[in-house]
Design a protein around this motif. Structure first.
Motif, short mmCIF file in Angstrom:
data_model
loop_
_atom_site.label_atom_id
_atom_site.label_comp_id
_atom_site.label_asym_id
_atom_site.label_seq_id
_atom_site.Cartn_x
_atom_site.Cartn_y
_atom_site.Cartn_z
N ALA A 194 0.65 -1.60 -0.26
CA ALA A 194 0.25 0.09 0.37
C ALA A 194 1.11 1.27 -0.36
CB ALA A 194 -0.48 0.29 1.11
N GLY A 195 1.98 1.18 0.81
CA GLY A 195 2.95 2.61 0.04
C GLY A 195 4.23 2.35 1.26
N TYR A 196 4.96 3.38 1.17
CA TYR A 196 6.47 3.37 1.68
C TYR A 196 6.33 4.34 2.60
CZ TYR A 196 7.88 -0.46 -1.43
OH TYR A 196 8.02 -1.21 -2.59
N GLY A 197 6.95 4.55 4.40
CA GLY A 197 7.45 5.49 4.13
C GLY A 197 8.87 5.50 5.46
N SER A 198 9.27 7.01 5.68
CA SER A 198 10.36 7.08 5.98
C SER A 198 10.61 7.95 7.76
CB SER A 198 11.88 7.01 5.19
OG SER A 198 12.91 6.73 5.71
N ILE A 199 11.01 7.25 8.66
CA ILE A 199 10.88 8.15 9.64
C ILE A 199 12.26 8.40 9.95
CG2 ILE A 199 10.40 8.44 12.12
CD1 ILE A 199 8.55 6.01 11.70
N THR A 200 12.59 10.58 9.72
CA THR A 200 13.34 10.92 10.54
C THR A 200 13.46 12.27 10.69
OG1 THR A 200 15.66 11.55 9.53
CG2 THR A 200 14.12 12.08 7.99
N GLU A 201 14.16 12.65 11.72
CA GLU A 201 14.88 14.68 11.26
C GLU A 201 15.01 14.83 10.44
OE1 GLU A 201 15.99 15.09 15.17
OE2 GLU A 201 17.75 13.72 14.58
N ALA A 202 14.97 16.64 10.66
CA ALA A 202 15.30 17.64 10.51
C ALA A 202 15.38 19.30 10.78
CB ALA A 202 14.91 17.77 9.29
N VAL A 257 12.10 7.99 -3.26
CA VAL A 257 13.48 8.77 -3.09
C VAL A 257 13.87 10.70 -3.83
CG1 VAL A 257 15.31 8.64 -4.91
CG2 VAL A 257 14.39 6.59 -3.60
N ASN A 258 12.87 10.79 -4.29
CA ASN A 258 12.73 11.83 -4.70
C ASN A 258 12.34 12.75 -4.13
OD1 ASN A 258 13.50 12.29 -7.92
ND2 ASN A 258 12.61 10.48 -7.86
N SER A 259 11.99 12.65 -2.60
CA SER A 259 11.59 13.67 -1.92
C SER A 259 12.29 14.77 -1.26
CB SER A 259 10.95 12.45 -0.49
OG SER A 259 10.29 13.60 0.53
N THR A 292 22.20 -2.39 -2.32
CA THR A 292 20.55 -2.10 -2.77
C THR A 292 19.36 -1.90 -1.67
OG1 THR A 292 20.28 -4.60 -2.42
CG2 THR A 292 20.73 -3.78 -4.47
N ILE A 293 19.62 -1.86 -0.25
CA ILE A 293 18.75 -0.86 0.93
C ILE A 293 19.26 0.34 1.11
CG2 ILE A 293 18.38 -0.83 3.54
CD1 ILE A 293 18.85 -3.96 3.50
N LEU A 294 20.13 0.80 1.04
CA LEU A 294 20.41 2.24 1.51
C LEU A 294 20.17 3.19 0.35
CD1 LEU A 294 24.62 1.49 1.75
CD2 LEU A 294 22.86 1.55 3.49
N PRO A 295 19.93 3.11 -1.04
CA PRO A 295 18.93 3.98 -1.60
C PRO A 295 17.89 4.04 -1.58
CG PRO A 295 20.40 2.28 -3.06
CD PRO A 295 20.46 1.56 -2.21
N PHE A 296 17.35 3.09 -0.37
CA PHE A 296 15.93 3.59 -0.08
C PHE A 296 15.81 3.41 1.70
CE2 PHE A 296 15.61 0.85 -2.79
CZ PHE A 296 15.73 1.63 -4.36
N THR A 297 16.72 3.82 2.10
CA THR A 297 17.12 4.51 4.08
C THR A 297 17.88 5.38 4.02
OG1 THR A 297 18.12 2.53 3.76
CG2 THR A 297 16.71 1.65 3.57
N LEU A 308 17.93 9.14 2.06
CA LEU A 308 16.75 9.59 1.87
C LEU A 308 16.88 10.86 3.03
CD1 LEU A 308 13.99 7.00 2.57
CD2 LEU A 308 14.99 8.38 0.33
N ALA A 309 18.38 10.87 3.85
CA ALA A 309 18.28 12.09 4.70
C ALA A 309 19.64 12.50 4.46
CB ALA A 309 19.21 11.62 6.55
N GLY A 310 20.32 12.14 2.83
CA GLY A 310 21.03 13.30 2.42
C GLY A 310 22.09 12.52 2.35
N PRO A 311 23.37 13.20 1.71
CA PRO A 311 24.68 13.01 0.89
C PRO A 311 25.02 11.43 2.22
CG PRO A 311 24.67 14.83 1.50
CD PRO A 311 23.41 14.75 1.56
#
Length: 630
Positions: free
Chosen positions: A194-202, A273-275, A468-473, A476-479
């Motif tokens: 149904a979808g993907y999400g990711s939790i982090t801080e900014a 990935v494009n967020s 193959t995990i890192l591009p989607f984890t 997502l926070a940055g470089p």
């Protein structure tokens, strides 16, 4: 004469039910809801009709008072943000569109007034607390707010034993034991695809960093740095007594502004990935320091060479270290690299040697960074001496290492280092660091944060899965400073073609190559590798991608497209439509797996058009790179 006492009111008269407060994204699809119970504030998040975050309690504490319990809503202000700005990463233009609201609360017991600020973007939600205070007012905040995930949600996470250098587990959130820690970004997939999400801080600044602790019931709880378990790198370098010292909540003077707590919401991996949400939540750069923003010339992105992981590729042949490093710069220039990262020995050179080396490298188009331990830069005087020397001798910047903790004093140090480096127009590579939180927008000279288990880890066995995990984890926070691409046995279960595809998948403004530069020049695919940039104008994540199994990225730089495919696990065959290409014919160069030898590649050249479908055969742990030029 007696003064008249103010009339007494009962608590039930003051703390009255709220109306449920919603903030809807500009496209009308994302919904951020603050619940109606003033005795215990909660929030939830949904995309279309799908819940991504179940009602979750906010737990904001200040000086022992629970500010999220027993509140009065004084007023509500709504606003909008709509802007674009140049960016370095998966695309060259960031889009910042959201609807926001500021909820002005008073905590009934302590009479503390504060703001809960919330935003809804087309690809996620964010909230933060702002608690006004006088300049001399010192207070201690803490947070235990929750993120409850729907039943059946799977998470990709790693613990904190290595700080931000961990190997990912995949598990149903309901079965993750209580007390298990997760380092953000923590990515999850809803049941039934149904979808993907990711939790982090900014916008982590002036505050302790956040990790997540499982509650054992399908939810994750915010844990600030004083609650993080002591990690091995920190104890190794600083000792247990220092770790104990940091196990106390950090005090803050003046207004308390928490970082933004962020959840990316998406139907597919392309949107995930494009967020832009993480860097959107940070202030724009100061035009006095960065007159052209991220396009300011001295923060130019590019590849980097680095003599550390792959030192054994060539014999030392009796040359001095100084001359060997000159050779590294020369090889970097042949590869089109913009940077050469030197280890700690080089800072011990004399001024004359450093100046000679910097000028030699600059003539080859290569800029030089010098390594320094962060403990040597803890005072204003040491920072001034370090950065002024680099500037005086013509260096491009510094690689600063061994932070290993998200305590507020380390977060403050990051800011002081970036401020002083910007004063001298120097870029910074943070190694041994936490995850980035979008501050690369505010400080474009913050080119890269390690914050990842990368190629330095010789013990990582399932490298193809990890990559193959890192591009989607993590990315997502940055470089990240993964130190990408290698052709030795350190690649473990991945092929040469997979490693080259990794270079085209892991973008960072300074994209460091782990491989000895001569091994790259000797590789049959060297001409393709030379054309892989550090950052991109556009990225399309193809729908066949699966976290930890397969990543397919179509990426554009100018009019050139690159298709980068990385696989994990068994050999497989793919059929990839080339509809991402523009009209007309393209000259295509393919770097393919040698199905008989994981340590070799097969090259192919052909003309191709967008209406074609490309057949790709992947070796176990294989890869593919297609370069398409008009």
């Amino acid at each position: 004469m007696q003064t008249e006492k103010p009339p007494q009111t009962r608590r039930r008269d003051r703390v009255v039910p709220l109306e449920e407060i919603r903030v809807i994204s500009p496209d009308g699809r994302v919904r951020f809801t603050v619940g109606s119970n003033p005795e215990r504030l909660t929030f939830s998040a949904a995309l279309d009709q799908t819940t991504f975050i179940e009602p979750s309690a906010l737990h904001m504490m200040l000086g022992g008072c629970h500010l999220s319990s027993g509140v009065v809503l004084d007023r509500l202000e709504r606003y909008e943000v709509d802007e674009t700005y140049p960016w370095h990463g998966v695309h060259s233009v960031a889009v910042n569109q959201c609807n926001g609201a500021r909820l002005f609360f008073t905590h009934d017991l302590s009479m503390t007034s504060y703001i809960l600020e919330i935003r809804a973007y087309n690809d996620g939600i964010a909230y933060r607390h702002v608690i006004p205070g006088g300049e001399d007012e010192v207070r201690v905040p803490d947070e235990l707010s929750e993120f409850f995930l729907p039943s059946g949600t799977e998470c990709w996470y790693h613990g904190l034993d290595g700080h931000y250098e961990g190997e990912y587990s995949r598990q149903d959130a309901s079965f993750i034991r209580a007390g298990q820690w997760g380092a953000p970004p923590l990515t999850f997939q809803l049941p039934d695809n149904a979808g993907y999400g990711s939790i982090t801080e900014a916008n982590l600044v002036g505050y302790s960093g956040m990790a997540l602790e499982s509650n054992g019931r399908g939810g994750w709880v915010i844990g600030l740095a004083h609650r993080h378990p002591v990690n091995y790198p920190y104890e190794l370098r600083y000792g247990r007594e220092e770790a104990k010292r940091l196990a106390k909540p950090a005090a803050i003077s003046g207004t308390v502004i928490t970082p933004w707590r962020v959840v990316i919401l998406s139907r597919d991996l392309h949107t995930l990935v494009n967020s832009d949400i993480v860097h959107n939540l940070c202030p724009a750069p100061d035009p006095r320091r960065f007159p052209q923003g991220i396009k300011t010339p001295w923060v130019e992105p590019g590849l980097a060479v680095w003599d550390y992981v792959d030192r054994g590729y060539e014999p030392e042949d009796g040359a001095s270290l100084f001359d060997r490093m000159k050779r590294f710069s020369r090889m970097g220039g042949e590869l089109g690299a913009r940077y050469h990262i030197l280890e700690g020995f080089a800072y011990q050179w004399t001024d004359e040697q450093i100046r000679e080396f910097v000028e030699y490298s600059r003539a080859l188009g290569v800029r030089v960074l010098f390594w320094r331990h962060s403990k040597q830069l803890r005072t204003a005087e040491s920072r001034e001496a370090f950065f002024s020397r680099l500037h005086r001798l013509g260096a491009a910047g510094a690689k600063i290492d061994f932070f290993d903790h998200e305590a507020k004093e380390n977060i403050d140090l990051y800011e002081e280092l970036l401020r002083k480096a910007a004063e001298y127009r120097l870029v910074v590579n943070f190694h041994g660091s936490n995850k980035p939180t979008g501050r690369t927008r505010t400080w474009p000279n913050a080119m890269i944060y390690e914050g990842v288990r990368g190629m330095e880890s010789s013990s990582l066995k399932e490298r193809a899965r990890h990559e193959t995990i890192l591009p989607f984890t993590r990315y997502l926070a940055g470089p990240a400073d993964y130190t990408t691409m290698i052709f030795t046995e350190r690649r473990r279960d991945s092929t040469w073609a997979h490693q080259i595809a990794c270079l085209a998948t892991f973008q960072s403004p300074i994209l460091t190559i782990a491989a000895h530069p001569q091994s790259v020049l000797d590789n049959p695919a060297a001409e393709v590798i030379k054309r892989i940039p550090a950052v991109w104008d556009e990225t399309i994540v193809l729908p066949e991608s699966r976290i930890g199994e397969l990543s397919l990225f179509a990426r554009r730089s100018g009019s050139t497209w690159v298709l980068a495919v990385m696989g994990a696990g068994p050999a497989r065959s793919l059929r990839v439509p080339l509809s991402f290409l523009g009209e007309g014919s393209y000259a295509a160069e393919f770097v393919k797996d040698d199905m008989e030898n994981a340590g070799a590649v097969v090259l192919e050249h052909r003309m191709i058009k967008r209406d074609e479908t490309l057949g790709i055969a992947l070796h176990s742990g294989g890869g593919f790179v297609g370069l398409f030029r008009k």
